[in-house]
Design a protein around this motif. Structure first.
Motif, PDB file in Angstrom:
ATOM      1  N   LEU A  31     -54.209 -32.144  60.130  1.00 40.64           N
ATOM      2  CA  LEU A  31     -52.882 -33.151  60.152  1.00 40.64           C
ATOM      3  C   LEU A  31     -52.170 -32.993  61.547  1.00 40.64           C
ATOM      4  CD1 LEU A  31     -50.815 -30.972  57.979  1.00 40.64           C
ATOM      5  CD2 LEU A  31     -51.679 -32.645  57.517  1.00 40.64           C
ATOM      6  N   LYS A  33     -51.580 -35.547  64.635  1.00 46.72           N
ATOM      7  CA  LYS A  33     -50.919 -37.182  64.767  1.00 46.72           C
ATOM      8  C   LYS A  33     -51.693 -37.675  65.774  1.00 46.72           C
ATOM      9  CE  LYS A  33     -46.360 -36.002  63.556  1.00 46.72           C
ATOM     10  NZ  LYS A  33     -46.347 -36.263  61.485  1.00 46.72           N
ATOM     11  N   GLN A 108     -50.915 -41.500  57.924  1.00 47.89           N
ATOM     12  CA  GLN A 108     -50.569 -40.797  57.763  1.00 47.89           C
ATOM     13  C   GLN A 108     -50.622 -39.821  56.774  1.00 47.89           C
ATOM     14  OE1 GLN A 108     -46.949 -43.314  56.408  1.00 47.89           O
ATOM     15  NE2 GLN A 108     -47.296 -42.779  54.715  1.00 47.89           N
ATOM     16  N   TRP A 109     -49.615 -38.919  56.963  1.00 46.25           N
ATOM     17  CA  TRP A 109     -49.574 -38.000  55.900  1.00 46.25           C
ATOM     18  C   TRP A 109     -48.565 -38.349  55.086  1.00 46.25           C
ATOM     19  CZ3 TRP A 109     -51.251 -36.996  60.245  1.00 46.25           C
ATOM     20  CH2 TRP A 109     -52.733 -36.421  61.195  1.00 46.25           C
ATOM     21  N   GLN A 110     -48.519 -38.345  53.738  1.00 45.42           N
ATOM     22  CA  GLN A 110     -47.788 -38.138  52.690  1.00 45.42           C
ATOM     23  C   GLN A 110     -47.278 -37.014  51.987  1.00 45.42           C
ATOM     24  OE1 GLN A 110     -47.513 -41.954  50.711  1.00 45.42           O
ATOM     25  NE2 GLN A 110     -47.189 -40.813  48.836  1.00 45.42           N
ATOM     26  N   SER A 111     -46.151 -36.291  52.375  1.00 50.66           N
ATOM     27  CA  SER A 111     -46.372 -35.251  50.746  1.00 50.66           C
ATOM     28  C   SER A 111     -45.915 -35.452  49.827  1.00 50.66           C
ATOM     29  CB  SER A 111     -44.689 -34.416  51.162  1.00 50.66           C
ATOM     30  OG  SER A 111     -44.911 -33.777  52.390  1.00 50.66           O
ATOM     31  N   GLN A 113     -47.670 -33.580  45.517  1.00 51.05           N
ATOM     32  CA  GLN A 113     -47.508 -32.957  44.425  1.00 51.05           C
ATOM     33  C   GLN A 113     -49.237 -32.289  44.280  1.00 51.05           C
ATOM     34  OE1 GLN A 113     -43.677 -32.100  42.243  1.00 51.05           O
ATOM     35  NE2 GLN A 113     -43.955 -30.354  43.267  1.00 51.05           N
ATOM     36  N   PRO A 118     -47.364 -28.512  46.352  1.00 52.62           N
ATOM     37  CA  PRO A 118     -46.734 -28.847  47.549  1.00 52.62           C
ATOM     38  C   PRO A 118     -47.843 -29.062  47.709  1.00 52.62           C
ATOM     39  CG  PRO A 118     -45.645 -27.093  47.489  1.00 52.62           C
ATOM     40  CD  PRO A 118     -46.645 -26.602  46.994  1.00 52.62           C
ATOM     41  N   TYR A 119     -48.510 -30.750  48.817  1.00 53.41           N
ATOM     42  CA  TYR A 119     -49.878 -31.472  48.966  1.00 53.41           C
ATOM     43  C   TYR A 119     -49.326 -31.863  50.094  1.00 53.41           C
ATOM     44  CZ  TYR A 119     -54.497 -32.482  49.606  1.00 53.41           C
ATOM     45  OH  TYR A 119     -56.613 -32.825  50.034  1.00 53.41           O
ATOM     46  N   GLN A 120     -50.526 -31.992  51.144  1.00 52.16           N
ATOM     47  CA  GLN A 120     -49.749 -32.675  52.689  1.00 52.16           C
ATOM     48  C   GLN A 120     -51.108 -34.141  52.441  1.00 52.16           C
ATOM     49  OE1 GLN A 120     -47.241 -34.227  54.792  1.00 52.16           O
ATOM     50  NE2 GLN A 120     -46.581 -32.338  53.689  1.00 52.16           N
TER      51      GLN A 120
END
Length: 156
Positions: A31, A33, A108-111, A113, A118-120
């Motif tokens: 993660l 950036k 990007q990373w998106q929140s 599930q 929960p998962y990124q």
């Protein structure tokens, strides 16, 4: 040597030079950036395809690439990722269980599930991609020759 290189080369739609500049999937899981905008070539099995207003989002279980660009089928995966493709890709064709490879950039990373967890998700902005043909399973059966013991002496 050229013949061997030709047999294992990546398809043109997934080619990138220099390959050493491609971001490995495990790096994206940090993660960090600073990785946004880095080129990636990832592959996996499609979990779901969702058509959005201006793009199609494909969720994949990550699988490592073979030298020919095809996802390597295995029972373990370090995670999932999302691919954003501009325009419409029909979810009936880009369906769950199909193999898919993408060349693009980490966007990007998106929140989200996976089930209730929960998962990124790392998100790839696709520039080129390949939907691989469905694998055809072939059943192989060994049929014993009924006259094998009759024609030949018993084996020790």
């Amino acid at each position: 040597m050229l013949v061997l290189a030709g047999c294992s080369s990546t398809p043109a739609e997934l080619a990138y030079s220099p390959e050493s500049a491609l971001l490995a999937y495990p790096q994206a899981l940090t993660l960090d950036k600073q990785l946004i905008g880095q080129p990636v070539r990832w592959s996996g099995l499609i979990v779901a395809s969702r058509v959005k207003a201006d793009h199609t989002e494909i969720e994949l279980v990550y699988l490592p690439l073979r030298s020919n660009g095809i996802p390597q089928q295995q029972e373990q995966s370090p995670g999932r990722f999302l691919v954003h493709v501009t325009g419409l890709l029909d979810p009936q064709l880009y369906a769950a269980g199909r193999s898919f490879s993408v060349l693009g950039t980490l966007k990007q990373w998106q929140s989200g599930q996976i089930g209730e967890q929960p998962y990124q998700f790392p998100v790839v902005d696709a520039q080129r991609y390949k939907l691989w043909p469905k694998l055809k399973e072939v059943e192989v059966r060994y049929v014993r020759d009924p006259f094998d013991d009759w024609l030949w002496p018993p084996r020790p």
